[in-house]
Design a protein around this motif. Sequence first.
Motif, PDB file in Angstrom:
ATOM      1  N   GLY A 180     -13.788  -4.142  -3.532  1.00 23.74           N
ATOM      2  CA  GLY A 180     -13.727  -3.214  -2.594  1.00 23.74           C
ATOM      3  C   GLY A 180     -15.130  -2.558  -2.468  1.00 23.74           C
ATOM      4  N   THR A 230     -15.135   4.903   3.078  1.00 29.17           N
ATOM      5  CA  THR A 230     -16.045   5.839   2.558  1.00 29.17           C
ATOM      6  C   THR A 230     -16.709   5.499   1.116  1.00 29.17           C
ATOM      7  OG1 THR A 230     -14.540   7.572   3.074  1.00 29.17           O
ATOM      8  CG2 THR A 230     -16.249   8.305   2.011  1.00 29.17           C
ATOM      9  N   THR A 231     -17.933   5.544   1.191  1.00 26.71           N
ATOM     10  CA  THR A 231     -18.881   5.166  -0.133  1.00 26.71           C
ATOM     11  C   THR A 231     -20.158   5.775   0.047  1.00 26.71           C
ATOM     12  OG1 THR A 231     -19.564   3.189  -1.523  1.00 26.71           O
ATOM     13  CG2 THR A 231     -19.891   3.017   0.889  1.00 26.71           C
ATOM     14  N   HIS A 289     -12.571 -10.935   0.241  1.00 25.38           N
ATOM     15  CA  HIS A 289     -11.590 -11.334  -0.482  1.00 25.38           C
ATOM     16  C   HIS A 289     -10.672 -10.065  -0.580  1.00 25.38           C
ATOM     17  CE1 HIS A 289      -9.846 -11.242  -4.785  1.00 25.38           C
ATOM     18  NE2 HIS A 289      -9.711 -12.358  -4.594  1.00 25.38           N
ATOM     19  N   SER A 290      -9.198 -10.510  -0.629  1.00 26.33           N
ATOM     20  CA  SER A 290      -8.438  -9.364  -0.817  1.00 26.33           C
ATOM     21  C   SER A 290      -7.850  -9.157  -2.078  1.00 26.33           C
ATOM     22  CB  SER A 290      -7.246  -9.563   0.170  1.00 26.33           C
ATOM     23  OG  SER A 290      -6.223  -8.449  -0.166  1.00 26.33           O
ATOM     24  N   LEU A 291      -7.621  -8.140  -2.698  1.00 29.42           N
ATOM     25  CA  LEU A 291      -7.180  -8.150  -4.325  1.00 29.42           C
ATOM     26  C   LEU A 291      -5.424  -8.347  -3.831  1.00 29.42           C
ATOM     27  CD1 LEU A 291      -8.895  -4.811  -5.256  1.00 29.42           C
ATOM     28  CD2 LEU A 291      -8.983  -6.995  -6.307  1.00 29.42           C
ATOM     29  N   GLU A 333     -22.341   0.496  -3.322  1.00 26.69           N
ATOM     30  CA  GLU A 333     -22.244   0.451  -4.513  1.00 26.69           C
ATOM     31  C   GLU A 333     -22.650  -0.962  -5.301  1.00 26.69           C
ATOM     32  OE1 GLU A 333     -17.862  -0.143  -5.774  1.00 26.69           O
ATOM     33  OE2 GLU A 333     -18.047   1.870  -6.572  1.00 26.69           O
ATOM     34  N   ARG A 345     -13.708   0.678  -7.676  1.00 27.99           N
ATOM     35  CA  ARG A 345     -13.572   2.220  -7.443  1.00 27.99           C
ATOM     36  C   ARG A 345     -13.049   2.621  -6.091  1.00 27.99           C
ATOM     37  NH1 ARG A 345     -18.234   5.390  -9.344  1.00 27.99           N
ATOM     38  NH2 ARG A 345     -19.077   4.490  -7.468  1.00 27.99           N
ATOM     39  N   ASN A 346     -11.928   3.601  -6.198  1.00 27.96           N
ATOM     40  CA  ASN A 346     -11.539   4.111  -4.853  1.00 27.96           C
ATOM     41  C   ASN A 346     -10.725   3.159  -4.183  1.00 27.96           C
ATOM     42  OD1 ASN A 346     -12.476   6.834  -5.633  1.00 27.96           O
ATOM     43  ND2 ASN A 346     -14.568   5.682  -5.432  1.00 27.96           N
ATOM     44  N   ARG A 369     -22.460   6.797  -6.035  1.00 29.65           N
ATOM     45  CA  ARG A 369     -21.242   7.772  -5.883  1.00 29.65           C
ATOM     46  C   ARG A 369     -20.882   7.907  -7.239  1.00 29.65           C
ATOM     47  NH1 ARG A 369     -16.035   6.062  -2.585  1.00 29.65           N
ATOM     48  NH2 ARG A 369     -15.079   8.211  -2.530  1.00 29.65           N
ATOM     49  N   TYR A 375       0.919  -1.247  -0.069  1.00 31.57           N
ATOM     50  CA  TYR A 375      -0.038  -0.071  -0.004  1.00 31.57           C
ATOM     51  C   TYR A 375       0.772   1.395   0.006  1.00 31.57           C
ATOM     52  CZ  TYR A 375      -4.491  -2.515   0.806  1.00 31.57           C
ATOM     53  OH  TYR A 375      -5.314  -3.504   0.730  1.00 31.57           O
ATOM     54  N   PRO A 396      -8.768   0.684   6.493  1.00 34.37           N
ATOM     55  CA  PRO A 396      -8.715   0.768   5.321  1.00 34.37           C
ATOM     56  C   PRO A 396     -10.041   1.636   5.053  1.00 34.37           C
ATOM     57  CG  PRO A 396      -8.729  -1.573   6.037  1.00 34.37           C
ATOM     58  CD  PRO A 396      -9.162  -0.744   7.138  1.00 34.37           C
ATOM     59  N   ILE A 397      -9.876   2.714   4.409  1.00 38.46           N
ATOM     60  CA  ILE A 397     -10.836   3.737   4.370  1.00 38.46           C
ATOM     61  C   ILE A 397     -11.982   3.131   3.621  1.00 38.46           C
ATOM     62  CG2 ILE A 397     -11.469   6.027   3.181  1.00 38.46           C
ATOM     63  CD1 ILE A 397      -8.594   6.781   3.576  1.00 38.46           C
ATOM     64  N   ASP A 445     -14.758  -7.474  -0.236  1.00 41.29           N
ATOM     65  CA  ASP A 445     -13.955  -6.509   0.415  1.00 41.29           C
ATOM     66  C   ASP A 445     -12.980  -7.257   1.124  1.00 41.29           C
ATOM     67  OD1 ASP A 445     -14.411  -3.217   0.730  1.00 41.29           O
ATOM     68  OD2 ASP A 445     -13.125  -4.413   2.324  1.00 41.29           O
ATOM     69  N   LEU A 446     -11.779  -6.596   1.452  1.00 39.33           N
ATOM     70  CA  LEU A 446     -10.747  -7.022   2.472  1.00 39.33           C
ATOM     71  C   LEU A 446     -11.305  -7.122   3.797  1.00 39.33           C
ATOM     72  CD1 LEU A 446      -7.444  -6.933   3.449  1.00 39.33           C
ATOM     73  CD2 LEU A 446      -8.048  -4.642   3.476  1.00 39.33           C
ATOM     74  N   SER A 468     -16.698  -2.105   0.112  1.00 38.82           N
ATOM     75  CA  SER A 468     -17.328  -1.421   1.451  1.00 38.82           C
ATOM     76  C   SER A 468     -18.509  -2.023   1.736  1.00 38.82           C
ATOM     77  CB  SER A 468     -17.132  -0.055   1.162  1.00 38.82           C
ATOM     78  OG  SER A 468     -17.120   0.619   2.573  1.00 38.82           O
TER      79      SER A 468
HETATM   80  C1  LIG Z   1     -12.883   4.099  -0.203  1.00 36.70           C
HETATM   81  S1  LIG Z   1     -13.746   2.518  -0.350  1.00 36.70           S
HETATM   82  C2  LIG Z   1     -14.432   2.335  -1.716  1.00 36.70           C
HETATM   83  C3  LIG Z   1     -15.793   1.732  -1.828  1.00 36.70           C
HETATM   84  C4  LIG Z   1     -16.366   1.785  -2.989  1.00 36.70           C
HETATM   85  N1  LIG Z   1     -15.723   1.051  -4.036  1.00 36.70           N
HETATM   86  C5  LIG Z   1     -16.782   3.158  -3.707  1.00 36.70           C
HETATM   87  O1  LIG Z   1     -16.205   3.852  -4.304  1.00 36.70           O
HETATM   88  O2  LIG Z   1     -17.516   3.767  -3.108  1.00 36.70           O
HETATM   89  C6  LIG Z   1     -12.239   1.459  -0.354  1.00 36.70           C
HETATM   90  C7  LIG Z   1     -12.542  -0.192  -0.150  1.00 36.70           C
HETATM   91  O3  LIG Z   1     -11.654  -0.868  -0.567  1.00 36.70           O
HETATM   92  C8  LIG Z   1     -11.490  -1.936   0.412  1.00 36.70           C
HETATM   93  N2  LIG Z   1      -9.977  -2.583   0.332  1.00 36.70           N
HETATM   94  C9  LIG Z   1      -8.615  -1.830   0.487  1.00 36.70           C
HETATM   95  N3  LIG Z   1      -7.933  -2.757   0.101  1.00 36.70           N
HETATM   96  C10 LIG Z   1      -8.507  -3.903  -0.292  1.00 36.70           C
HETATM   97  C11 LIG Z   1      -7.807  -5.061  -0.845  1.00 36.70           C
HETATM   98  N4  LIG Z   1      -6.612  -5.396  -0.770  1.00 36.70           N
HETATM   99  N5  LIG Z   1      -8.927  -6.006  -1.069  1.00 36.70           N
HETATM  100  C12 LIG Z   1     -10.203  -5.573  -1.393  1.00 36.70           C
HETATM  101  N6  LIG Z   1     -10.627  -4.562  -0.879  1.00 36.70           N
HETATM  102  C13 LIG Z   1      -9.719  -3.756  -0.355  1.00 36.70           C
HETATM  103  C14 LIG Z   1     -11.434  -1.283   1.780  1.00 36.70           C
HETATM  104  O4  LIG Z   1     -11.727  -2.189   2.857  1.00 36.70           O
HETATM  105  C15 LIG Z   1     -12.665  -0.267   1.570  1.00 36.70           C
HETATM  106  O5  LIG Z   1     -13.831  -0.917   1.895  1.00 36.70           O
END
Ligand SMILES: C[S@@+](CC[C@H](N)C(=O)[O-])C[C@H]1O[C@@H](n2cnc3c(N)ncnc32)[C@H](O)[C@@H]1O
Length: 412
Positions: free
Chosen positions: A238, A205-206, A328-330, A244, A345-346, A210, A159, A202-203, A267-268, A240
């Motif tokens: 991701g 915001t959603t 699931h983590s990316l 979305e 997104r984001n 959006r 990160y 992990p931010i 999401d992670l 959140s």
């Molecule tokens: C800022 S939010 C965006 C939410 C939504 N996609 C949006 O744009 O409104 C980022 C999300 O990505 C997730 N995230 C961060 N690292 C991640 C990873 N390695 N794998 C999957 N999700 C991840 C966070 O837990 C968080 O819920």
Amino acid sequence: MLKNEVIPVLNIFYEDSVNTRLISIISTLYKREEREYLQQLLIGAGERKIEIFIYEADIIHGYALKILCEYCICIKIKLYVQKKTLQSYFLRCGIPSLLINRRSIPEEMNIPVVQETDTNRAVDQIIDSEASEQEFTDELIGRFADVVYSKYGFDFREYQKNSLKRRLQIFVKKERIRGFSRMYEEIFENRENFEKLMIDFPIRTTEFFRDSDVFKVIRNKILPYLDSYPSIKIWCSGCSTGEEPYSLAILLGEAGMLDKTHIYATDLNPNVVEEARNGMFGIETIQKGAENYVNSGGENHFCDYFNFCGKCARIKHQYRNRILFFQHSLTNTGILNEFQLILCRNVLMYFNNSLQNKVLKLFNDSMDLSAFLLLGKSEGIQNNDGNDVFYAYDRENRIYRKKEILTGKENC
Ligand SMILES: C[S@@+](CC[C@H](N)C(=O)[O-])C[C@H]1O[C@@H](n2cnc3c(N)ncnc32)[C@H](O)[C@@H]1O
């Protein structure tokens, strides 16, 4: 003396005094019998005040939350929780609760000692901690990420260091921890502290709909194209707390395409996945969503997609039903499926270039030939290797399509 008369195996107990019914719950209330028993206890309290203590749970089942919301508006209920994660969730749903000042489940369920905590305070009102800028070096943050990975399995090693640094600084301030080394000790000595960090490290915001312009393109261009498929698979990575993927489900429903679509939302962060699955949202979230929905070209009443209870609302069953939420983590690069549409997104904005490239490759490998990829408004493929495998379909809205690698040609 504690009682649990109906079904002794359930982890719900109660105790009555003349004026108060005290209910203690050691459960996430995922069992239907437990939710029914809770409902009975609430009804049976009669004129008594009700105090509910919830132990161990980071989240509770959506239907149990609905029951609490309904009772919180008509009867005076005081709610106490052991986990901060649950307290934050309740707060987002408009339900006030207090933290219990006890680490373990009391053996004798006498009224537990409670501590009126101050989690509602704004970060900037908090006393200045002694965490100095200099302590948060890239090297220490790197070491922190290594240990988080080996001890807890969450991989933040690739990160952006600056973003990790900001999140950790906010955490030490909020928790009034004195400096990086103290935080390091607290997080690795006690899993509960790590769980607190994960509430919004992990931010998350959603919003519903959006960046409404993007949803306008999905509505007017992408869905009509995808409608030619007999069945459709969408991956919202991701996701959140679910706004979305639920927005997508609403659009698909309006286009008459929901029944032939499978939405995978991942999401992670396990906490947000559970919240998303519950589909319960506070009124402010719904109000903002309604505004975005109209801006995206929506013509219905946004509120009609929800059942309201107290200060929150639950998205209707037919939309919750169509989405498979899982953690699931990316950073795990296994291919998921052949998707026609992937939204991420984001999320990429928190990753360094090397991780962005791996993730874009993962998406490319998980896509159908003419599939679409949607990134966040401040993300893109210009500064990583994304250009090799994607081309811009709508640059402004960060919508891309998969290139045919063998010929190097772009698909139309
Ligand atoms: C800022 S939010 C965006 C939410 C939504 N996609 C949006 O744009 O409104 C980022 C999300 O990505 C997730 N995230 C961060 N690292 C991640 C990873 N390695 N794998 C999957 N999700 C991840 C966070 O837990 C968080 O819920």
